[in-house]
Structure formats: C-alpha cells, structure tokens
Motif scaffolding. Structure first.
Motif, PDB file in Angstrom:
ATOM      1  N   GLY A  51       0.823  -1.206   0.000  1.00  0.00           N
ATOM      2  CA  GLY A  51       0.000   0.000   0.000  1.00  0.00           C
ATOM      3  C   GLY A  51       0.852   1.249   0.000  1.00  0.00           C
ATOM      4  O   GLY A  51       0.566   2.221  -0.716  1.00  0.00           O
ATOM      5  N   GLY A  52       1.915   1.256   0.791  1.00  0.00           N
ATOM      6  CA  GLY A  52       2.830   2.396   0.819  1.00  0.00           C
ATOM      7  C   GLY A  52       3.546   2.583  -0.502  1.00  0.00           C
ATOM      8  O   GLY A  52       3.785   3.716  -0.944  1.00  0.00           O
ATOM      9  N   MET A  53       3.904   1.478  -1.148  1.00  0.00           N
ATOM     10  CA  MET A  53       4.538   1.565  -2.462  1.00  0.00           C
ATOM     11  C   MET A  53       3.612   2.218  -3.476  1.00  0.00           C
ATOM     12  O   MET A  53       4.021   3.080  -4.253  1.00  0.00           O
ATOM     13  CB  MET A  53       4.918   0.163  -2.959  1.00  0.00           C
ATOM     14  CG  MET A  53       6.108  -0.438  -2.278  1.00  0.00           C
ATOM     15  SD  MET A  53       6.546  -2.011  -3.050  1.00  0.00           S
ATOM     16  CE  MET A  53       8.015  -2.409  -2.124  1.00  0.00           C
ATOM     17  N   GLY A  54       2.350   1.775  -3.463  1.00  0.00           N
ATOM     18  CA  GLY A  54       1.380   2.311  -4.409  1.00  0.00           C
ATOM     19  C   GLY A  54       1.174   3.808  -4.229  1.00  0.00           C
ATOM     20  O   GLY A  54       1.167   4.575  -5.206  1.00  0.00           O
ATOM     21  N   ILE A  55       1.016   4.246  -2.966  1.00  0.00           N
ATOM     22  CA  ILE A  55       0.813   5.675  -2.692  1.00  0.00           C
ATOM     23  C   ILE A  55       2.046   6.478  -3.082  1.00  0.00           C
ATOM     24  O   ILE A  55       1.948   7.549  -3.710  1.00  0.00           O
ATOM     25  CB  ILE A  55       0.477   5.892  -1.203  1.00  0.00           C
ATOM     26  CG1 ILE A  55      -0.888   5.272  -0.871  1.00  0.00           C
ATOM     27  CG2 ILE A  55       0.466   7.381  -0.860  1.00  0.00           C
ATOM     28  CD1 ILE A  55      -1.243   5.321   0.598  1.00  0.00           C
ATOM     29  N   ALA A  56       3.240   5.988  -2.714  1.00  0.00           N
ATOM     30  CA  ALA A  56       4.484   6.694  -3.037  1.00  0.00           C
ATOM     31  C   ALA A  56       4.663   6.809  -4.548  1.00  0.00           C
ATOM     32  O   ALA A  56       5.050   7.871  -5.056  1.00  0.00           O
ATOM     33  CB  ALA A  56       5.671   5.974  -2.408  1.00  0.00           C
ATOM     34  N   TYR A  57       4.384   5.738  -5.252  1.00  0.00           N
ATOM     35  CA  TYR A  57       4.526   5.764  -6.706  1.00  0.00           C
ATOM     36  C   TYR A  57       3.551   6.759  -7.322  1.00  0.00           C
ATOM     37  O   TYR A  57       3.894   7.507  -8.239  1.00  0.00           O
ATOM     38  CB  TYR A  57       4.290   4.365  -7.274  1.00  0.00           C
ATOM     39  CG  TYR A  57       5.011   4.117  -8.574  1.00  0.00           C
ATOM     40  CD1 TYR A  57       6.258   3.515  -8.590  1.00  0.00           C
ATOM     41  CD2 TYR A  57       4.451   4.501  -9.784  1.00  0.00           C
ATOM     42  CE1 TYR A  57       6.938   3.293  -9.770  1.00  0.00           C
ATOM     43  CE2 TYR A  57       5.130   4.277 -10.980  1.00  0.00           C
ATOM     44  CZ  TYR A  57       6.363   3.679 -10.966  1.00  0.00           C
ATOM     45  OH  TYR A  57       7.026   3.480 -12.148  1.00  0.00           O
TER      46      TYR A  57
ATOM     47  N   VAL B 107      10.363   4.310   0.124  1.00  0.00           N
ATOM     48  CA  VAL B 107      10.045   5.224   1.226  1.00  0.00           C
ATOM     49  C   VAL B 107       8.630   4.947   1.723  1.00  0.00           C
ATOM     50  O   VAL B 107       8.380   4.818   2.927  1.00  0.00           O
ATOM     51  CB  VAL B 107      10.175   6.692   0.769  1.00  0.00           C
ATOM     52  CG1 VAL B 107       9.696   7.638   1.872  1.00  0.00           C
ATOM     53  CG2 VAL B 107      11.615   7.007   0.400  1.00  0.00           C
ATOM     54  N   GLY B 108       7.693   4.843   0.786  1.00  0.00           N
ATOM     55  CA  GLY B 108       6.319   4.518   1.152  1.00  0.00           C
ATOM     56  C   GLY B 108       6.213   3.147   1.788  1.00  0.00           C
ATOM     57  O   GLY B 108       5.470   2.949   2.759  1.00  0.00           O
ATOM     58  N   ALA B 109       6.964   2.188   1.261  1.00  0.00           N
ATOM     59  CA  ALA B 109       6.939   0.831   1.813  1.00  0.00           C
ATOM     60  C   ALA B 109       7.444   0.810   3.252  1.00  0.00           C
ATOM     61  O   ALA B 109       6.866   0.142   4.122  1.00  0.00           O
ATOM     62  CB  ALA B 109       7.783  -0.100   0.949  1.00  0.00           C
ATOM     63  N   ALA B 110       8.527   1.553   3.511  1.00  0.00           N
ATOM     64  CA  ALA B 110       9.090   1.592   4.866  1.00  0.00           C
ATOM     65  C   ALA B 110       8.110   2.205   5.854  1.00  0.00           C
ATOM     66  O   ALA B 110       7.917   1.681   6.964  1.00  0.00           O
ATOM     67  CB  ALA B 110      10.395   2.393   4.856  1.00  0.00           C
ATOM     68  N   ILE B 111       7.464   3.298   5.455  1.00  0.00           N
ATOM     69  CA  ILE B 111       6.504   3.957   6.346  1.00  0.00           C
ATOM     70  C   ILE B 111       5.327   3.031   6.644  1.00  0.00           C
ATOM     71  O   ILE B 111       4.924   2.858   7.798  1.00  0.00           O
ATOM     72  CB  ILE B 111       6.007   5.277   5.717  1.00  0.00           C
ATOM     73  CG1 ILE B 111       7.152   6.285   5.634  1.00  0.00           C
ATOM     74  CG2 ILE B 111       4.845   5.854   6.524  1.00  0.00           C
ATOM     75  CD1 ILE B 111       6.816   7.536   4.854  1.00  0.00           C
ATOM     76  N   PHE B 112       4.786   2.423   5.600  1.00  0.00           N
ATOM     77  CA  PHE B 112       3.638   1.527   5.780  1.00  0.00           C
ATOM     78  C   PHE B 112       4.029   0.292   6.591  1.00  0.00           C
ATOM     79  O   PHE B 112       3.244  -0.194   7.414  1.00  0.00           O
ATOM     80  CB  PHE B 112       3.078   1.109   4.416  1.00  0.00           C
ATOM     81  CG  PHE B 112       1.755   1.742   4.092  1.00  0.00           C
ATOM     82  CD1 PHE B 112       1.643   3.122   4.023  1.00  0.00           C
ATOM     83  CD2 PHE B 112       0.629   0.979   3.865  1.00  0.00           C
ATOM     84  CE1 PHE B 112       0.437   3.724   3.725  1.00  0.00           C
ATOM     85  CE2 PHE B 112      -0.587   1.567   3.566  1.00  0.00           C
ATOM     86  CZ  PHE B 112      -0.689   2.950   3.503  1.00  0.00           C
TER      87      PHE B 112
END
Length: 270
Positions: A52-58, A66-71
């Motif tokens: 989910g973090g990857m999708g939002i960051a992308y 960065v999104g993956a780490a936060i999520f």
C-alpha cells in the motif's frame, strides 16, 4: 571455477552475493525470533501491507521504498498495538492489515497514469539490481540485529518463549515487542528488493524452520538458520544465473529443497 571468478569481476554480481549474504543474516536472526514466537505470518502481513505504501508513493512521485518503509513500520506497530491495547486478536490484525495494504496498493497502481513496471517488479524482486545504498542499509540492519542480541539476548529470549513470565519479572516486554516489530518491518522492506513481496515470507520462515529441526536453543537456532540461509541463497543465485531463471524464486526453491533434505535427515537420524 574460472567462470565464477569471471562473474565476480562484475559489480552487479558482487553486489548480489553481498546482498544475499546480508539478507540471509537478517532473515536468519529475525526469522528465528518470529518462528520461536510462533508468529511467522506477521512477516507476511507486514510485507503485503507495505505494498500500500509503495502504491501511494509511486502515485505521488516518491521513491516506492520510502512509502513501503513507512507503511511497514506503521503496520508492525499497529499489529502490536491492536493485539495488546485494542483487544483484537493478533492473527486478525495481521489479516486486516495484509488485505488493506494490498487493496490500497492495487488502487493507487490503477490510479497512476501509464504503466508501472518498476512497481510490479517489487512483487517478485530482482537481486541483480541491488545498489550500493541498498547494501549499506542491509549492513546497518545486520549490525543493529547483532548488537541487540549481544546486549539484550536474555530479554529477547524471555519475550520470545514466555512473554507472560517476562512481564511478571519486570522486563520491558512491550518495548522489546515494539522494537522487534519495527526491526522486522525494516528488515522486510530491505529484503523486498532481493526476494519480492510474494517470496519474503518464505525467506524469513524456511531457514529458521529448518534450523528448528535440530535445535531448540534460540542462539544456536539463529546461527544455524543464518548458515542454511546463506548456503541456500548463494546456491540459488548461482543456479538462477546458470539456468537463466528468476533469482528470487530459485533461491526459495533451493531453500525449500534444503528444508526437505534436512527433514529427511532428521527422520533417519532419530
């Protein structure tokens, strides 16, 4: 032999070997901890939630990791908090965050204009694309894991096998759980580039389960898990290269075969 020496002359292959070794070290230590806690699916929940973090960051134009780490960190803390404070069973928390993260990731991938091949690559990983910065982060997490074990091993051992007794004994059980959850999250995010979201769960489970066949001592289990993981990962990487196969899938296949062989050895030995 000459071909292997020639391979080592390429920086991408050297990086891949170092990444396989460092990832195996991390997975062997952390995997043994979550296997000892009988909570292997927490790694799967955190991994899939990070999508989910990857999708939002992308979608927003930021680096996907960065999104993956936060999520991943929020998911790990959320699982621990909901199971301890909100009265939700831990397996239910994992399932909810697992599906929610994947759903959010798919929605934002769909909303992102154009084709997103880089994001799709995170599902399966590619160890041959590992860069020096990835290796530095893997080394940092490895050092943190070793340092925590060196200075807090008795506490980690108590929390892993009998958290109720550790709580009564006055040990900082909740602090250790939160720290270990965050460490698991960061280790998983760094391992995604090597193994991909789909296969990371196996990397954190198979070597530790194989080591658990022959040792119930957590420290020995971690050492054996690291050894099994390193041998399986390096062997799988070489097999993948020579047979022109996907590296992540070949590594997991090799580790699974190794587990099967060790299982047979134990049956005949005992």
């Amino acid at each position: 032999m000459n071909e292997i020496i020639e391979l080592l002359s390429f920086s991408f292959f050297r990086n891949a070997l170092i990444a396989a070794t460092l990832t195996s070290l991390i997975a062997g230590i952390i995997g043994s901890y979550i296997v000892a806690r009988r909570n292997v699916f927490i790694s799967g929940g955190i991994t899939h939630a990070s999508f989910g973090g990857m999708g939002i960051a992308y979608y927003l134009g930021f680096p996907p990791f960065v999104g993956a780490a936060i999520f991943a960190v929020l998911s790990a803390v959320g699982i621990e908090w909901s199971s301890n404070k909100a009265g939700i069973r831990e397996d239910s928390s994992i399932a909810i965050l697992w599906s929610l993260g994947m759903a959010i990731g798919i929605l934002f991938v769909f909303l992102t204009p154009g084709y997103t091949p880089n994001l799709m690559g995170f599902l399966f990983g590619d160890i041959l694309t590992v860069q020096m910065l990835d290796l530095i982060w893997l080394a940092v997490i490895s050092i943190i894991c070793i340092a925590l074990l060196k200075f807090f091993y008795p506490t980690v051992l108590s929390v892993a096998f009998n958290s109720e007794f550790a709580q009564v004994s006055g040990l900082p059980v909740q602090a250790i759980k939160y720290i270990s959850a965050i460490l698991v999250a960061m280790a998983i995010v760094l391992s995604i580039k090597v193994m991909g979201i789909i296969l990371v769960l196996s990397l954190f489970t198979i070597p530790a389960s194989a080591a658990n066949l022959f040792s119930k001592d957590l420290k020995k289990m971690m050492i054996n898990s690291v050894i099994i993981s390193v041998i399986g990962s390096v062997s799988g990487l070489l097999i993948a290269y020579y047979l022109d196969l996907p590296s992540g899938a070949t590594i997991i296949f090799t580790l699974t075969i190794s587990y099967g062989i060790l299982r047979v050895v134990k049956l005949f030995k005992y």
